[in-house]
Design a protein around this motif. Structure first.
Motif, PDB file in Angstrom:
ATOM      1  N   SER A 105      88.546  51.599  57.078  1.00  0.00           N
ATOM      2  CA  SER A 105      87.673  50.551  57.627  1.00  0.00           C
ATOM      3  C   SER A 105      86.360  50.453  56.862  1.00  0.00           C
ATOM      4  CB  SER A 105      87.387  50.821  59.109  1.00  0.00           C
ATOM      5  OG  SER A 105      88.592  50.847  59.849  1.00  0.00           O
ATOM      6  N   HIS A 106      86.012  51.523  56.138  1.00  0.00           N
ATOM      7  CA  HIS A 106      84.747  51.553  55.405  1.00  0.00           C
ATOM      8  C   HIS A 106      84.944  51.326  53.905  1.00  0.00           C
ATOM      9  CE1 HIS A 106      82.551  52.883  58.970  1.00  0.00           C
ATOM     10  NE2 HIS A 106      83.639  53.586  59.235  1.00  0.00           N
ATOM     11  N   SER A 107      86.123  50.841  53.561  1.00  0.00           N
ATOM     12  CA  SER A 107      86.403  50.547  52.158  1.00  0.00           C
ATOM     13  C   SER A 107      85.724  49.240  51.746  1.00  0.00           C
ATOM     14  CB  SER A 107      87.913  50.421  51.937  1.00  0.00           C
ATOM     15  OG  SER A 107      88.415  49.281  52.616  1.00  0.00           O
ATOM     16  N   ARG A 108      85.655  49.026  50.454  1.00  0.00           N
ATOM     17  CA  ARG A 108      85.053  47.793  49.924  1.00  0.00           C
ATOM     18  C   ARG A 108      85.828  46.565  50.410  1.00  0.00           C
ATOM     19  NH1 ARG A 108      81.424  47.189  45.956  1.00  0.00           N
ATOM     20  NH2 ARG A 108      81.266  45.171  44.902  1.00  0.00           N
ATOM     21  N   ALA A 109      87.130  46.706  50.574  1.00  0.00           N
ATOM     22  CA  ALA A 109      87.957  45.584  50.997  1.00  0.00           C
ATOM     23  C   ALA A 109      87.587  45.083  52.389  1.00  0.00           C
ATOM     24  CB  ALA A 109      89.441  45.982  50.961  1.00  0.00           C
ATOM     25  N   ASN A 110      87.022  45.959  53.202  1.00  0.00           N
ATOM     26  CA  ASN A 110      86.664  45.592  54.573  1.00  0.00           C
ATOM     27  C   ASN A 110      85.163  45.367  54.757  1.00  0.00           C
ATOM     28  OD1 ASN A 110      89.177  45.554  56.036  1.00  0.00           O
ATOM     29  ND2 ASN A 110      89.281  47.769  55.736  1.00  0.00           N
ATOM     30  N   GLN A 111      84.445  45.200  53.650  1.00  0.00           N
ATOM     31  CA  GLN A 111      82.994  45.033  53.740  1.00  0.00           C
ATOM     32  C   GLN A 111      82.611  43.790  54.551  1.00  0.00           C
ATOM     33  OE1 GLN A 111      80.643  43.925  50.155  1.00  0.00           O
ATOM     34  NE2 GLN A 111      79.477  45.791  50.571  1.00  0.00           N
ATOM     35  N   SER A 112      83.272  42.662  54.276  1.00  0.00           N
ATOM     36  CA  SER A 112      82.949  41.425  55.004  1.00  0.00           C
ATOM     37  C   SER A 112      83.250  41.575  56.487  1.00  0.00           C
ATOM     38  CB  SER A 112      83.739  40.251  54.423  1.00  0.00           C
ATOM     39  OG  SER A 112      83.342  39.988  53.089  1.00  0.00           O
ATOM     40  N   LEU A 113      84.309  42.292  56.797  1.00  0.00           N
ATOM     41  CA  LEU A 113      84.677  42.522  58.184  1.00  0.00           C
ATOM     42  C   LEU A 113      83.614  43.358  58.899  1.00  0.00           C
ATOM     43  CD1 LEU A 113      86.743  42.199  60.441  1.00  0.00           C
ATOM     44  CD2 LEU A 113      88.012  44.123  59.481  1.00  0.00           C
ATOM     45  N   ARG A 114      83.107  44.376  58.230  1.00  0.00           N
ATOM     46  CA  ARG A 114      82.052  45.211  58.825  1.00  0.00           C
ATOM     47  C   ARG A 114      80.775  44.408  59.038  1.00  0.00           C
ATOM     48  NH1 ARG A 114      83.775  48.547  54.780  1.00  0.00           N
ATOM     49  NH2 ARG A 114      81.773  48.418  53.672  1.00  0.00           N
ATOM     50  N   PHE A 115      80.413  43.581  58.061  1.00  0.00           N
ATOM     51  CA  PHE A 115      79.214  42.763  58.217  1.00  0.00           C
ATOM     52  C   PHE A 115      79.369  41.795  59.390  1.00  0.00           C
ATOM     53  CE2 PHE A 115      77.813  43.107  53.473  1.00  0.00           C
ATOM     54  CZ  PHE A 115      77.347  44.388  53.724  1.00  0.00           C
ATOM     55  N   ALA A 116      80.561  41.233  59.543  1.00  0.00           N
ATOM     56  CA  ALA A 116      80.812  40.327  60.668  1.00  0.00           C
ATOM     57  C   ALA A 116      80.714  41.079  61.993  1.00  0.00           C
ATOM     58  CB  ALA A 116      82.180  39.676  60.518  1.00  0.00           C
ATOM     59  N   ALA A 117      81.237  42.306  62.028  1.00  0.00           N
ATOM     60  CA  ALA A 117      81.172  43.124  63.238  1.00  0.00           C
ATOM     61  C   ALA A 117      79.723  43.439  63.597  1.00  0.00           C
ATOM     62  CB  ALA A 117      81.965  44.408  63.046  1.00  0.00           C
ATOM     63  N   LEU A 118      78.917  43.765  62.595  1.00  0.00           N
ATOM     64  CA  LEU A 118      77.502  44.059  62.841  1.00  0.00           C
ATOM     65  C   LEU A 118      76.758  42.815  63.339  1.00  0.00           C
ATOM     66  CD1 LEU A 118      76.691  46.393  59.822  1.00  0.00           C
ATOM     67  CD2 LEU A 118      76.565  47.001  62.244  1.00  0.00           C
ATOM     68  N   HIS A 119      77.130  41.678  62.815  1.00  0.00           N
ATOM     69  CA  HIS A 119      76.505  40.433  63.284  1.00  0.00           C
ATOM     70  C   HIS A 119      76.794  40.215  64.770  1.00  0.00           C
ATOM     71  CE1 HIS A 119      75.004  36.338  63.287  1.00  0.00           C
ATOM     72  NE2 HIS A 119      76.134  35.943  63.836  1.00  0.00           N
ATOM     73  N   ILE A 120      78.025  40.487  65.186  1.00  0.00           N
ATOM     74  CA  ILE A 120      78.383  40.353  66.602  1.00  0.00           C
ATOM     75  C   ILE A 120      77.578  41.346  67.442  1.00  0.00           C
ATOM     76  CG2 ILE A 120      80.246  40.583  68.298  1.00  0.00           C
ATOM     77  CD1 ILE A 120      82.168  39.811  65.971  1.00  0.00           C
ATOM     78  N   LEU A 121      77.484  42.585  66.967  1.00  0.00           N
ATOM     79  CA  LEU A 121      76.730  43.602  67.708  1.00  0.00           C
ATOM     80  C   LEU A 121      75.249  43.251  67.787  1.00  0.00           C
ATOM     81  CD1 LEU A 121      78.353  46.930  66.423  1.00  0.00           C
ATOM     82  CD2 LEU A 121      78.761  45.739  68.596  1.00  0.00           C
ATOM     83  N   SER A 122      74.739  42.554  66.767  1.00  0.00           N
ATOM     84  CA  SER A 122      73.325  42.175  66.782  1.00  0.00           C
ATOM     85  C   SER A 122      73.034  41.132  67.859  1.00  0.00           C
ATOM     86  CB  SER A 122      72.893  41.640  65.412  1.00  0.00           C
ATOM     87  OG  SER A 122      73.422  40.343  65.166  1.00  0.00           O
ATOM     88  N   ASN A 123      74.085  40.511  68.369  1.00  0.00           N
ATOM     89  CA  ASN A 123      73.945  39.536  69.449  1.00  0.00           C
ATOM     90  C   ASN A 123      74.478  40.066  70.778  1.00  0.00           C
ATOM     91  OD1 ASN A 123      72.922  36.883  68.224  1.00  0.00           O
ATOM     92  ND2 ASN A 123      74.544  37.469  66.806  1.00  0.00           N
ATOM     93  N   THR A 124      74.654  41.381  70.846  1.00  0.00           N
ATOM     94  CA  THR A 124      75.226  42.001  72.042  1.00  0.00           C
ATOM     95  C   THR A 124      74.245  42.989  72.647  1.00  0.00           C
ATOM     96  OG1 THR A 124      77.444  41.857  71.051  1.00  0.00           O
ATOM     97  CG2 THR A 124      77.168  43.353  72.932  1.00  0.00           C
ATOM     98  N   GLN A 125      73.929  42.791  73.901  1.00  0.00           N
ATOM     99  CA  GLN A 125      73.086  43.760  74.623  1.00  0.00           C
ATOM    100  C   GLN A 125      73.990  44.572  75.545  1.00  0.00           C
ATOM    101  OE1 GLN A 125      69.554  42.109  76.294  1.00  0.00           O
ATOM    102  NE2 GLN A 125      68.902  44.022  77.238  1.00  0.00           N
ATOM    103  N   SER A 126      74.196  45.818  75.190  1.00  0.00           N
ATOM    104  CA  SER A 126      75.123  46.670  75.929  1.00  0.00           C
ATOM    105  C   SER A 126      74.844  48.132  75.601  1.00  0.00           C
ATOM    106  CB  SER A 126      76.573  46.319  75.545  1.00  0.00           C
ATOM    107  OG  SER A 126      77.481  47.301  76.007  1.00  0.00           O
ATOM    108  N   ASP A 127      75.066  49.001  76.566  1.00  0.00           N
ATOM    109  CA  ASP A 127      74.888  50.439  76.336  1.00  0.00           C
ATOM    110  C   ASP A 127      75.902  50.979  75.328  1.00  0.00           C
ATOM    111  OD1 ASP A 127      72.820  50.521  78.143  1.00  0.00           O
ATOM    112  OD2 ASP A 127      74.040  51.254  79.809  1.00  0.00           O
ATOM    113  N   HIS A 128      76.932  50.206  75.024  1.00  0.00           N
ATOM    114  CA  HIS A 128      77.965  50.667  74.109  1.00  0.00           C
ATOM    115  C   HIS A 128      77.603  50.426  72.638  1.00  0.00           C
ATOM    116  CE1 HIS A 128      80.363  51.179  77.664  1.00  0.00           C
ATOM    117  NE2 HIS A 128      80.352  49.892  77.934  1.00  0.00           N
TER     118      HIS A 128
END
Length: 212
Positions: free
Chosen positions: A151-174
């Motif tokens: 999941s942390h490979s270069r091939a999944n970099q765009s996927l990780r950035f997209a995931a972080l963008h979602i988390l940046s809009n999420t207010q949650s203890d998780h």
């Protein structure tokens, strides 16, 4: 409307010409007649001209997304329904919203981890507080995906950035425990931390801003 949204999911169509929609159900069917009545009032869906063709449109994007998520959730309940849309990255937000419905089978979280992991992050954004077995399963599958070195490979970099963008809009203890699995310390990662009470993330954001 749920049947209409289900057809859109199964046909991978977020928009459609009015003539296409009638063809899906049969122009003389009871469903088509009911849909004509709904369109006539225009409270939820209506017909608008686009490129010289009558198009079915929704009055609000949020209503459109809610109908798709509701249809997706009911599709997940039904073992006989086509669920192939779940693996389509284009529908990751809809699939994630459907996974937040409390009666969805927890077993589906692992299937999503393997085929459309971004949907897991959309699901966390949707439920925010874990209150059902499917929510716990989504969190476990998300952590499992983040623990996988692939999941942390270069091939999944765009996927990780997209995931972080979602988390940046999420207010949650998780959110903060999940951020600890990311190697990136991007703007989105710091913003996700700030949104969820991380003072260090706030300091890092301030350090990146130009004075004035």
């Amino acid at each position: 409307l749920r049947l209409l949204a289900t057809q859109m999911l199964q046909r991978r169509r977020l928009t459609a010409a009015w003539s296409e929609v009638l063809a899906w159900f049969g122009p003389d069917s009871d469903l088509a007649t009911s849909l004509r009545e709904v369109v006539k009032f225009g409270e939820v869906v209506r017909i608008a001209e686009a490129n010289g063709e009558a198009q079915l449109t929704f009055r609000h994007d949020r209503v459109h997304k809610w109908l798709l998520a509701d249809a997706a959730a009911h599709t997940l309940y039904d073992a006989n329904q086509d669920k192939s849309f779940m693996s389509d990255p284009f529908f990751a937000d809809v699939t994630g919203a459907a996974l937040a419905y409390p009666n969805v089978s927890p077993a589906l979280a692992e299937r999503i981890r393997l085929t459309n992991p971004l949907a897991l992050f959309y699901s966390i954004n949707a439920f925010r507080v874990s209150s059902a077995p499917i929510h716990a399963a989504v969190l476990a599958s998300t952590e499992r995906w983040l623990a996988d070195s692939k999941s942390h490979s270069r091939a999944n970099q765009s996927l990780r950035f997209a995931a972080l963008h979602i988390l940046s809009n999420t207010q949650s203890d998780h959110v903060r425990p999940l951020l600890g699995h990311f190697r990136e310390r991007s703007w989105a990662a710091h913003l996700a931390g700030l949104r969820n009470g991380d003072v260090d993330a706030a300091i890092q954001l301030c350090a990146r801003l130009e004075p004035g």
